[in-house]
Scaffold this motif. Structure first.
Motif, short mmCIF file in Angstrom:
data_model
loop_
_atom_site.label_atom_id
_atom_site.label_comp_id
_atom_site.label_asym_id
_atom_site.label_seq_id
_atom_site.Cartn_x
_atom_site.Cartn_y
_atom_site.Cartn_z
N PHE A 81 0.84 -1.23 -0.03
CA PHE A 81 -0.06 0.13 0.17
C PHE A 81 1.03 1.23 0.11
O PHE A 81 0.70 2.16 -0.88
CB PHE A 81 -0.96 0.07 1.29
N ASN A 82 1.99 1.17 0.76
CA ASN A 82 2.81 2.30 0.70
C ASN A 82 3.39 2.55 -0.75
O ASN A 82 3.75 3.67 -1.04
CB ASN A 82 4.11 2.26 1.73
N VAL A 83 3.83 1.57 -1.21
CA VAL A 83 4.27 1.54 -2.65
C VAL A 83 3.35 2.08 -3.75
O VAL A 83 3.55 2.93 -4.35
CB VAL A 83 4.88 0.24 -3.28
N LEU A 84 2.05 1.62 -3.32
CA LEU A 84 1.03 2.06 -4.34
C LEU A 84 0.69 3.49 -4.20
O LEU A 84 0.50 4.26 -5.11
CB LEU A 84 -0.07 1.22 -4.25
N ASP A 85 0.97 4.10 -2.64
CA ASP A 85 0.71 5.37 -2.76
C ASP A 85 1.66 6.30 -3.10
O ASP A 85 1.48 7.23 -3.71
CB ASP A 85 0.54 5.70 -1.05
N GLU A 86 2.85 5.98 -3.09
CA GLU A 86 4.20 6.40 -3.71
C GLU A 86 4.03 6.44 -5.14
O GLU A 86 4.04 7.55 -5.74
CB GLU A 86 5.48 5.90 -3.28
N LEU A 87 3.59 5.63 -5.73
CA LEU A 87 3.23 5.51 -7.26
C LEU A 87 2.14 6.62 -7.71
O LEU A 87 2.34 7.18 -8.61
CB LEU A 87 3.04 4.05 -7.75
N GLU A 88 1.01 6.46 -6.89
CA GLU A 88 0.01 7.28 -7.15
C GLU A 88 0.59 8.89 -6.83
O GLU A 88 -0.03 9.85 -7.64
CB GLU A 88 -1.08 7.05 -6.19
N ASP A 89 1.29 9.19 -5.97
CA ASP A 89 1.78 10.46 -5.82
C ASP A 89 2.70 10.90 -6.95
O ASP A 89 2.61 11.95 -7.41
CB ASP A 89 2.55 10.64 -4.47
N MET A 90 3.38 9.99 -7.71
CA MET A 90 4.44 10.32 -8.55
C MET A 90 3.28 10.53 -9.62
O MET A 90 3.81 11.58 -10.52
CB MET A 90 5.03 9.21 -8.97
N ILE A 91 2.51 9.75 -10.09
CA ILE A 91 1.50 10.11 -11.13
C ILE A 91 0.93 11.43 -11.09
O ILE A 91 0.73 12.28 -12.04
CB ILE A 91 0.41 8.94 -11.40
N ASP A 92 0.25 11.56 -9.92
CA ASP A 92 -0.41 12.95 -9.53
C ASP A 92 0.56 14.24 -9.96
O ASP A 92 0.00 15.30 -10.15
CB ASP A 92 -0.85 12.92 -8.17
#
Length: 148
Positions: A6-17
């Motif tokens: 979930f942390n990795v996915l949150d980081e990926l989402e932040d990078m996309i955003d």
């Protein structure tokens, strides 16, 4: 740093955003995106291992509940046999023993049902989490492929 999926996915989402956008498309650093995909791949086996453990734990709890119910029933039958040698007490003992058996079976069923519900709830949440993760990965790959 405690990495979980979930942390990795949150980081990926932040990078996309936070990435640049051009004509409705998101520009993402390919190396960074692939690094997140690798992190997710590394973490998925642990999530799958946890799901297997939960399944085994569910089976163990059900088995324990079954053994406990069998023990209670066996104890009750022994009590019935011991009391059967007495006259008026015998009638009352049989009534009590039957009630204990009914209660024991009900309790055993509640224990089994509770263990199964608990394990099913955990597995359902894990399945949902994995499904969400796979959706995010698929979307990221689709966006990556569209940029080629």
């Amino acid at each position: 740093m405690d990495l979980n999926i979930f942390n990795v996915l949150d980081e990926l989402e932040d990078m996309i955003d936070n990435s640049k956008r051009v004509l409705g498309k998101v520009l993402i650093n390919e190396e960074a995106l692939l690094e997140y995909v690798d992190k997710i791949r590394t973490l998925l086996p642990e999530e799958i291992h946890q799901a297997k453990w939960l399944s085994k734990e569910r089976e163990r709890l059900i088995q324990e509940a079954h053994q406990e119910s069998e023990r209670i029933i066996s104890d009750t039958r022994e009590e019935i046999k011991r009391l059967s040698d007495e006259s008026e007490v015998v009638r009352q003992a049989k009534e009590n023993a039957e009630e204990i058996i009914v209660q024991s079976k009900r309790l055993a069923q509640e224990i089994k049902s509770g263990a199964a519900d608990y394990a099913d709830d955990i597995l359902n949440r894990l399945e949902n989490n994995l499904s969400q993760s796979l959706t995010v990965i698929g979307q990221a790959r689709d966006e990556l492929n569209q940029m080629k």
